[in-house]
Design an enzyme around this catalytic site. Structure first.
Site, short mmCIF file in Angstrom:
data_model
loop_
_atom_site.label_atom_id
_atom_site.label_comp_id
_atom_site.label_asym_id
_atom_site.label_seq_id
_atom_site.Cartn_x
_atom_site.Cartn_y
_atom_site.Cartn_z
N GLU A 280 -11.33 -0.32 -10.29
CA GLU A 280 -9.96 -0.49 -10.79
C GLU A 280 -9.18 0.81 -10.70
O GLU A 280 -7.98 0.81 -10.43
CB GLU A 280 -9.97 -0.99 -12.25
N THR B 151 -0.34 -3.28 -8.64
CA THR B 151 -0.57 -2.91 -10.03
C THR B 151 -0.02 -1.51 -10.31
O THR B 151 0.59 -1.25 -11.33
CB THR B 151 -2.08 -2.95 -10.35
#
Lengths: 306, 306
Positions: free
Chosen positions: A128, A181
């Site tokens: 991530e 993101t």
């Protein structure tokens, strides 16, 4: 075991009231991955189908997550990783999380499980970090643990599994525009009013209570976000209209999935979810943007061996 | 019924992670109130013992809370209210809340309960507005409902009752310096970092989960406050030392009760609470500040008829 094939599920993070700490796991959408031990002490991304993603393991979330695991284990074992993407990157339903969580889950199985699931969450978070510049766990934790995950604390890292009310369904609509993101995070204000924060933590606390008491109406009332949603929803086409359509059809609540552009509705029961899905689909079909839409139960077990 | 005598309990609001939304009710300390109907259509504070507080009903939290109730009911009934204070004003364990909650509870009983407990919370909040300039519910709600109360939302107003783990004990130490809630609120920053807010709501969510699962260790780990405590604790003499003493003796967690200066420790079991109380008492006895200290179970029913 030399080879494993897994289903790596999509996930909905944040769930309106739980920015960066809450997420849940879906059943009806996910990637397939095949991981094999190799004898050359190298991590290789040998095949990616469905999406155009880097095969350099240092540039691929699956690769960096596996490196993190092997480093902590002190292992030189090599692995060949095939990724068959069904979850589109940048869709807001945990595409990078599925790959990084799936990879460490598979590798851990092939190594006879030296690590516990919560450790796998930590390793997957390095993926991530590569994907978004932020090692958040609200997708990778539910992908690995299933159900609802709550990240109590990042330092020290602690994640909890929460109960899943049996009739809960998630409808996810993905308008096919890409929001990274990283970009979606950059528009968020780094300071917020104490008053908003109090409203938010009251709602999150009530949402947690509602999961324990199977109080679907309270789940709906608690699905509020006055901090992130007002900013991010601007990036999502027809957000307010979609919200209205879902709520008119009896959804419990509606919000942005992760960093968007996907939106989600929580519904009580299969029938209601079908109605909401149909209504959202009808509405969006009149617009000039391609979209996917899914209705799913909550996946209680996370990644599955196929 | 023409007359009622009640026990109006002390309460611990905020509980570190739940600023303005969480509170719990105590058993071992509280005021006594006697309320009688009168025939002159007036609210009178006929007696106050234990503390020097205004007997003008418009300047007394009990009076204004009763006015709010009677106004919504459209009643002209008069009441004489006696308040026997054991809870010191400005102590941080809900002194004003006990009086306003007690008054509306008693009046509602004498009127044959036209209102539900959650309505009484709303009326009692007008007393809090008078006392602190802020109509917070995190003392009056647990005083009326008992146990742990969560204020999900102020607009619209919604409060939830949470489960009480059976072995939970609260030790409260009140250093006898006065901090007015109004002053203690004024030093709080009205903007906070999103990062701190995320940490806070992760902890609050975990605390709620822990109440449902009787996970005492998790209750302890969740009792964190990086937003309010660092600012308010400066007003509390020996705060860090007291924290250290309590945690060394095995308290689950330690924090500021309400707006202080009282501090609280949550403990598992009677024996641990006794040890923590003794250690805090020993420590503070060496200092030049008068103090009260109490150990209490959680009061599950709130205000009691005597």
């Amino acid at each position: 075991m030399e080879k494993i094939e897994i289903f790596a599920p999509a996930t909905v993070a944040n769930l309106s009231c739980g920015f960066d700490v809450l997420g849940c796991c879906l059943d009806s959408i996910g990637d397939t991955m095949i991981v094999r031990k190799n004898q050359i002490n190298e991590i290789r991304i040998t095949k990616i189908t469905g999406q155009d993603l880097p095969t350099d393991p240092l540039q691929n979330v699956a690769g960096v997550a596996v490196y993190a695991l092997l480093k902590e284990l002190g292992s030189q074992q090599g692995f060949d990783i095939e990724i068959h993407k069904k979850i589109k990157p940048g869709s807001g339903i945990g595409s990078s999380a599925a790959s990084s969580a799936g990879a460490v889950f598979a590798v851990n199985k092939l190594l006879d499980e030296p690590f516990k699931p919560v450790d796998l969450v930590r390793f997957a978070m390095t993926g991530e970090m590569l994907a978004s510049g932020n090692a958040h766990a609200d997708n990778v934790a539910p992908a690995i643990l299933g159900g609802f995950s709550l990240v109590r604390s990042y330092e020290p890292f602690e994640v909890l599994s929460l109960p899943v009310p049996g009739d809960l369904r998630v409808v996810v609509l993905h308008p096919q525009i890409e929001i990274k993101t990283r970009d979606s995070r950059s528009i968020i204000k780094q300071n917020i009013s104490l008053k908003s924060a109090i409203n938010q933590w009251g709602n999150l606390a009530a949402f947690i209570s509602a999961l324990y008491t199977n109080d679907y109406e309270l789940i709906g009332r608690s699905l509020k976000d006055e901090i992130i949603e007002p900013v991010r929803s601007i990036l999502i086409p027809y957000f307010d209209d979609l919200n209205g359509v879902a709520m008119d059809k009896g959804a419990l609540g509606f919000g942005i999935s992760g960093s968007g552009p996907s939106v989600f509705a929580l519904c009580k029961g299969e029938e209601k979810a079908r109605d909401v899905k149909q209504a959202l689909s009808n509405f969006f079909s009149t617009k000039d943007i391609a979209f996917d839409i899914h209705s799913s139960t909550i996946n209680r077990t996370g990644i599955k061996i196929l």
